[in-house]
Design a protein around this motif. Sequence first.
Motif, PDB file in Angstrom:
ATOM      1  N   LEU A  32      -7.017   7.508   7.782  1.00  0.00           N
ATOM      2  CA  LEU A  32      -6.910   6.266   8.557  1.00  0.00           C
ATOM      3  C   LEU A  32      -5.917   5.276   7.962  1.00  0.00           C
ATOM      4  O   LEU A  32      -5.672   4.213   8.543  1.00  0.00           O
ATOM      5  N   ALA A  33      -5.335   5.617   6.810  1.00  0.00           N
ATOM      6  CA  ALA A  33      -4.493   4.659   6.087  1.00  0.00           C
ATOM      7  C   ALA A  33      -3.327   4.147   6.914  1.00  0.00           C
ATOM      8  O   ALA A  33      -3.032   2.937   6.917  1.00  0.00           O
ATOM      9  N   ALA A  34      -2.641   5.035   7.630  1.00  0.00           N
ATOM     10  CA  ALA A  34      -1.458   4.617   8.382  1.00  0.00           C
ATOM     11  C   ALA A  34      -1.816   3.618   9.478  1.00  0.00           C
ATOM     12  O   ALA A  34      -1.122   2.599   9.661  1.00  0.00           O
ATOM     13  N   ASP A  35      -2.899   3.865  10.202  1.00  0.00           N
ATOM     14  CA  ASP A  35      -3.279   2.966  11.293  1.00  0.00           C
ATOM     15  C   ASP A  35      -3.866   1.663  10.770  1.00  0.00           C
ATOM     16  O   ASP A  35      -3.734   0.616  11.410  1.00  0.00           O
ATOM     17  N   LEU A  36      -4.503   1.710   9.619  1.00  0.00           N
ATOM     18  CA  LEU A  36      -4.974   0.469   8.998  1.00  0.00           C
ATOM     19  C   LEU A  36      -3.786  -0.371   8.528  1.00  0.00           C
ATOM     20  O   LEU A  36      -3.788  -1.600   8.642  1.00  0.00           O
ATOM     21  N   ALA A  37      -2.743   0.290   8.037  1.00  0.00           N
ATOM     22  CA  ALA A  37      -1.564  -0.425   7.546  1.00  0.00           C
ATOM     23  C   ALA A  37      -0.809  -1.124   8.673  1.00  0.00           C
ATOM     24  O   ALA A  37      -0.275  -2.223   8.492  1.00  0.00           O
ATOM     25  N   THR A  38      -0.770  -0.502   9.845  1.00  0.00           N
ATOM     26  CA  THR A  38      -0.038  -1.098  10.969  1.00  0.00           C
ATOM     27  C   THR A  38      -0.880  -2.089  11.760  1.00  0.00           C
ATOM     28  O   THR A  38      -0.348  -2.812  12.598  1.00  0.00           O
ATOM     29  N   GLY A  39      -2.192  -2.110  11.528  1.00  0.00           N
ATOM     30  CA  GLY A  39      -3.066  -2.996  12.285  1.00  0.00           C
ATOM     31  C   GLY A  39      -3.606  -2.373  13.553  1.00  0.00           C
ATOM     32  O   GLY A  39      -4.335  -3.037  14.307  1.00  0.00           O
ATOM     33  N   ALA A  40      -3.255  -1.112  13.815  1.00  0.00           N
ATOM     34  CA  ALA A  40      -3.817  -0.428  14.988  1.00  0.00           C
ATOM     35  C   ALA A  40      -5.328  -0.291  14.845  1.00  0.00           C
ATOM     36  O   ALA A  40      -6.062  -0.252  15.837  1.00  0.00           O
ATOM     37  N   LEU A  41      -5.787  -0.219  13.590  1.00  0.00           N
ATOM     38  CA  LEU A  41      -7.214  -0.230  13.273  1.00  0.00           C
ATOM     39  C   LEU A  41      -7.467  -1.318  12.239  1.00  0.00           C
ATOM     40  O   LEU A  41      -6.589  -1.648  11.437  1.00  0.00           O
ATOM     41  N   VAL A  42      -8.669  -1.870  12.268  1.00  0.00           N
ATOM     42  CA  VAL A  42      -9.054  -2.878  11.271  1.00  0.00           C
ATOM     43  C   VAL A  42     -10.319  -2.398  10.564  1.00  0.00           C
ATOM     44  O   VAL A  42     -11.110  -1.645  11.122  1.00  0.00           O
ATOM     45  N   PRO A  43     -10.511  -2.810   9.302  1.00  0.00           N
ATOM     46  CA  PRO A  43     -11.684  -2.349   8.541  1.00  0.00           C
ATOM     47  C   PRO A  43     -12.989  -2.825   9.151  1.00  0.00           C
ATOM     48  O   PRO A  43     -13.080  -3.919   9.715  1.00  0.00           O
ATOM     49  N   VAL A  44     -14.009  -1.990   9.019  1.00  0.00           N
ATOM     50  CA  VAL A  44     -15.360  -2.315   9.460  1.00  0.00           C
ATOM     51  C   VAL A  44     -16.316  -2.031   8.301  1.00  0.00           C
ATOM     52  O   VAL A  44     -16.239  -0.956   7.679  1.00  0.00           O
ATOM     53  N   LEU A  45     -17.180  -2.979   7.994  1.00  0.00           N
ATOM     54  CA  LEU A  45     -18.178  -2.810   6.920  1.00  0.00           C
ATOM     55  C   LEU A  45     -17.544  -2.352   5.607  1.00  0.00           C
ATOM     56  O   LEU A  45     -18.085  -1.492   4.910  1.00  0.00           O
ATOM     57  N   ASP A  46     -16.383  -2.939   5.253  1.00  0.00           N
ATOM     58  CA  ASP A  46     -15.691  -2.470   4.064  1.00  0.00           C
ATOM     59  C   ASP A  46     -16.459  -2.713   2.771  1.00  0.00           C
ATOM     60  O   ASP A  46     -16.191  -2.070   1.755  1.00  0.00           O
TER      61      ASP A  46
END
Length: 303
Positions: free
Chosen positions: A250-264
């Motif tokens: 998931l690193a690439a999509d987290l880096a671009t903001g396409a995904l955001v962290p949940v319950l980190d």
Amino acid sequence: MSQIDLNDVARLLAVTEAGGFRAAAQRRTDSASALSEAVRRLEEALGARLLNRTTRSVALTEAGARLVDRARPALAELAAALDAVSGDSGRPTGTLRLNVPTFVARHVLPPIATAFLKRHPGVRMDVTAQDSFIDVLAEGCDAGIRYEERLALDMIATPIGPRRQRFVLAAAPSYIAERGAPAHPNDLLRHARIGHRFLGSKALAIWEFERDGEIIRVPPEGPLTASTFEMQIAAAVAGLGIIGHFGEALAADLATGALVPVLDDWWQEFSGPMLYYQSRRHMPAPLRAFVDFVRAEGRTASD
């Protein structure tokens, strides 16, 4: 009984492992007709039918299953003996057969395999991606890669790839805007959850969280369950639900903001994958070279 050609036995194994003559031919230099003729010769020499053939598939007869069960480890040992001899020149040659999880095949093994094969051009690598735990020797493999909790006790294990990994939860900003963000793992039961089913298995990957001695397990039941990472990630990016996966995936999509962290604050760390293999007096030369390479890379990474 007529004389048996061991190459014909190897061709029978190839057909059964691939599930048919055409599929086996795509993996070998033999044609489908040549493989069929090899099995026919073997049946004639043994005086027994080994395969039941239909227009779409092949299936082992009882006699064929007995032969395959005994022949597979025997041929693997023969190949190991030949590899050991060929490796005496100091340049390992032969085929290294690995069975690895699908995640490892995509995110961990590629750079390691590429570097290893460039260093040892006489070695060929045959990788099978499969999530269920198997007897690697019985399946004709030299070694496997699995995580620590799934290793057989009688195997030697060597770390390969990342030493520590994290299980990460994420969702698309659009999903969070519409449904809100869970504050506790128990809140996930009220959310859409995208599930992962292990390839080659019916088992579902259960999400597990632990903090301050509290363990919470959440089944990822929701609008989509898939064994392919691409489908899961695409669904999460489209806002279909929350996804739980290895951080690397998931690193690439987290880096671009396409995904955001949940319950980190609940993300769990765990030990990385292990290369495991059985101790042998005469280890196949390609496997010995790979083990040495992985250990050397591990020492370099830890310096």
